[in-house]
Design a protein around this motif. Sequence first.
Motif, PDB file in Angstrom:
ATOM      1  N   MET A   1       0.826  -1.059   0.042  1.00 37.17           N
ATOM      2  CA  MET A   1       0.066  -0.009  -0.043  1.00 37.17           C
ATOM      3  C   MET A   1       0.805   1.133   0.060  1.00 37.17           C
ATOM      4  O   MET A   1       1.865   1.510   0.822  1.00 37.17           O
ATOM      5  N   ARG A   2       0.719   2.106  -0.990  1.00 38.60           N
ATOM      6  CA  ARG A   2       1.388   3.426  -1.164  1.00 38.60           C
ATOM      7  C   ARG A   2       0.557   4.438   0.155  1.00 38.60           C
ATOM      8  O   ARG A   2      -0.639   3.974   0.404  1.00 38.60           O
ATOM      9  N   GLU A   3       1.338   5.310   0.361  1.00 41.78           N
ATOM     10  CA  GLU A   3       0.734   6.271   1.207  1.00 41.78           C
ATOM     11  C   GLU A   3      -0.423   7.168   0.537  1.00 41.78           C
ATOM     12  O   GLU A   3      -1.582   7.356   1.177  1.00 41.78           O
ATOM     13  N   SER A   4      -0.676   7.378  -0.650  1.00 43.34           N
ATOM     14  CA  SER A   4      -1.752   7.875  -1.304  1.00 43.34           C
ATOM     15  C   SER A   4      -2.779   6.997  -1.331  1.00 43.34           C
ATOM     16  O   SER A   4      -4.087   7.344  -1.078  1.00 43.34           O
ATOM     17  N   GLU A   5      -2.778   5.767  -1.463  1.00 43.40           N
ATOM     18  CA  GLU A   5      -3.828   4.657  -1.384  1.00 43.40           C
ATOM     19  C   GLU A   5      -4.213   4.396   0.238  1.00 43.40           C
ATOM     20  O   GLU A   5      -5.399   4.279   0.305  1.00 43.40           O
ATOM     21  N   PHE A   6      -3.362   4.797   1.044  1.00 42.52           N
ATOM     22  CA  PHE A   6      -3.678   4.674   2.371  1.00 42.52           C
ATOM     23  C   PHE A   6      -4.718   5.832   2.840  1.00 42.52           C
ATOM     24  O   PHE A   6      -6.052   5.435   3.266  1.00 42.52           O
ATOM     25  N   TRP A   7      -4.309   7.070   1.973  1.00 43.78           N
ATOM     26  CA  TRP A   7      -5.436   8.080   2.403  1.00 43.78           C
ATOM     27  C   TRP A   7      -6.858   7.872   1.602  1.00 43.78           C
ATOM     28  O   TRP A   7      -7.828   8.431   1.901  1.00 43.78           O
ATOM     29  N   THR A   8      -6.539   7.497   0.531  1.00 44.50           N
ATOM     30  CA  THR A   8      -7.902   6.909  -0.253  1.00 44.50           C
ATOM     31  C   THR A   8      -8.678   5.997   0.649  1.00 44.50           C
ATOM     32  O   THR A   8      -9.849   6.306   0.598  1.00 44.50           O
ATOM     33  N   ALA A   9      -8.023   5.050   1.054  1.00 38.88           N
ATOM     34  CA  ALA A   9      -8.870   4.070   1.921  1.00 38.88           C
ATOM     35  C   ALA A   9      -9.558   4.559   3.011  1.00 38.88           C
ATOM     36  O   ALA A   9     -10.476   4.526   3.495  1.00 38.88           O
ATOM     37  N   VAL A  10      -8.851   5.603   3.721  1.00 35.84           N
ATOM     38  CA  VAL A  10      -9.238   6.441   4.800  1.00 35.84           C
ATOM     39  C   VAL A  10     -10.610   7.325   4.573  1.00 35.84           C
ATOM     40  O   VAL A  10     -11.396   7.252   5.288  1.00 35.84           O
ATOM     41  N   ASP A  11     -10.366   8.182   3.391  1.00 32.23           N
ATOM     42  CA  ASP A  11     -11.454   8.724   2.862  1.00 32.23           C
ATOM     43  C   ASP A  11     -12.792   8.129   2.262  1.00 32.23           C
ATOM     44  O   ASP A  11     -13.732   8.536   2.717  1.00 32.23           O
ATOM     45  N   TRP A  12     -12.240   6.864   2.081  1.00 32.79           N
ATOM     46  CA  TRP A  12     -13.634   6.104   1.586  1.00 32.79           C
ATOM     47  C   TRP A  12     -14.280   5.458   2.895  1.00 32.79           C
ATOM     48  O   TRP A  12     -15.428   5.183   2.859  1.00 32.79           O
ATOM     49  N   THR A  13     -13.537   5.047   3.608  1.00 33.84           N
ATOM     50  CA  THR A  13     -13.961   4.268   4.864  1.00 33.84           C
ATOM     51  C   THR A  13     -14.748   5.231   5.780  1.00 33.84           C
ATOM     52  O   THR A  13     -15.533   4.608   6.538  1.00 33.84           O
ATOM     53  N   PHE A  14     -14.102   6.375   6.124  1.00 35.02           N
ATOM     54  CA  PHE A  14     -14.690   7.142   6.847  1.00 35.02           C
ATOM     55  C   PHE A  14     -15.001   8.508   6.236  1.00 35.02           C
ATOM     56  O   PHE A  14     -14.371   9.388   6.222  1.00 35.02           O
ATOM     57  N   PRO A  15     -16.106   8.500   5.460  1.00 28.54           N
ATOM     58  CA  PRO A  15     -16.312   9.583   4.638  1.00 28.54           C
ATOM     59  C   PRO A  15     -16.818  10.992   5.454  1.00 28.54           C
ATOM     60  O   PRO A  15     -16.835  11.046   6.527  1.00 28.54           O
ATOM     61  N   GLY A  16     -16.889  11.949   4.489  1.00 31.59           N
ATOM     62  CA  GLY A  16     -17.250  13.222   5.152  1.00 31.59           C
ATOM     63  C   GLY A  16     -15.970  14.010   5.821  1.00 31.59           C
ATOM     64  O   GLY A  16     -16.303  14.790   6.907  1.00 31.59           O
ATOM     65  N   GLY A  17     -14.861  13.711   5.873  1.00 28.35           N
ATOM     66  CA  GLY A  17     -13.729  14.380   6.532  1.00 28.35           C
ATOM     67  C   GLY A  17     -13.669  13.447   7.784  1.00 28.35           C
ATOM     68  O   GLY A  17     -12.481  14.145   8.476  1.00 28.35           O
ATOM     69  N   ARG A  18     -14.384  12.796   8.263  1.00 34.60           N
ATOM     70  CA  ARG A  18     -14.094  12.164   9.534  1.00 34.60           C
ATOM     71  C   ARG A  18     -12.921  11.272   9.727  1.00 34.60           C
ATOM     72  O   ARG A  18     -12.255  11.484  10.743  1.00 34.60           O
TER      73      ARG A  18
END
Length: 79
Positions: A1-18
Amino acid sequence: MRESEFWTAVDWTFPGGRGRSLMQDLVLSSLDGRSPLQAIDAGVDPQRVWNELCTAMDLPDSYRFIHRVKPEDRDDLMR
């Protein structure tokens, strides 16, 4: 997992900036008492950080490799 993929996963899993807030506020003993953001900034492998986050948040095992699922298939497979 690249760092960019990490942040994409975070945004998808916890939407709305959470997710971004959670990455700053959640402290995990498994990351030496650091937040996921601090661990990433310290150079910890993003996949390890993501795995520890999945464990701490009790996410299904299928989330561990969410970055390998095509974005258009995530909703059908993961939720």
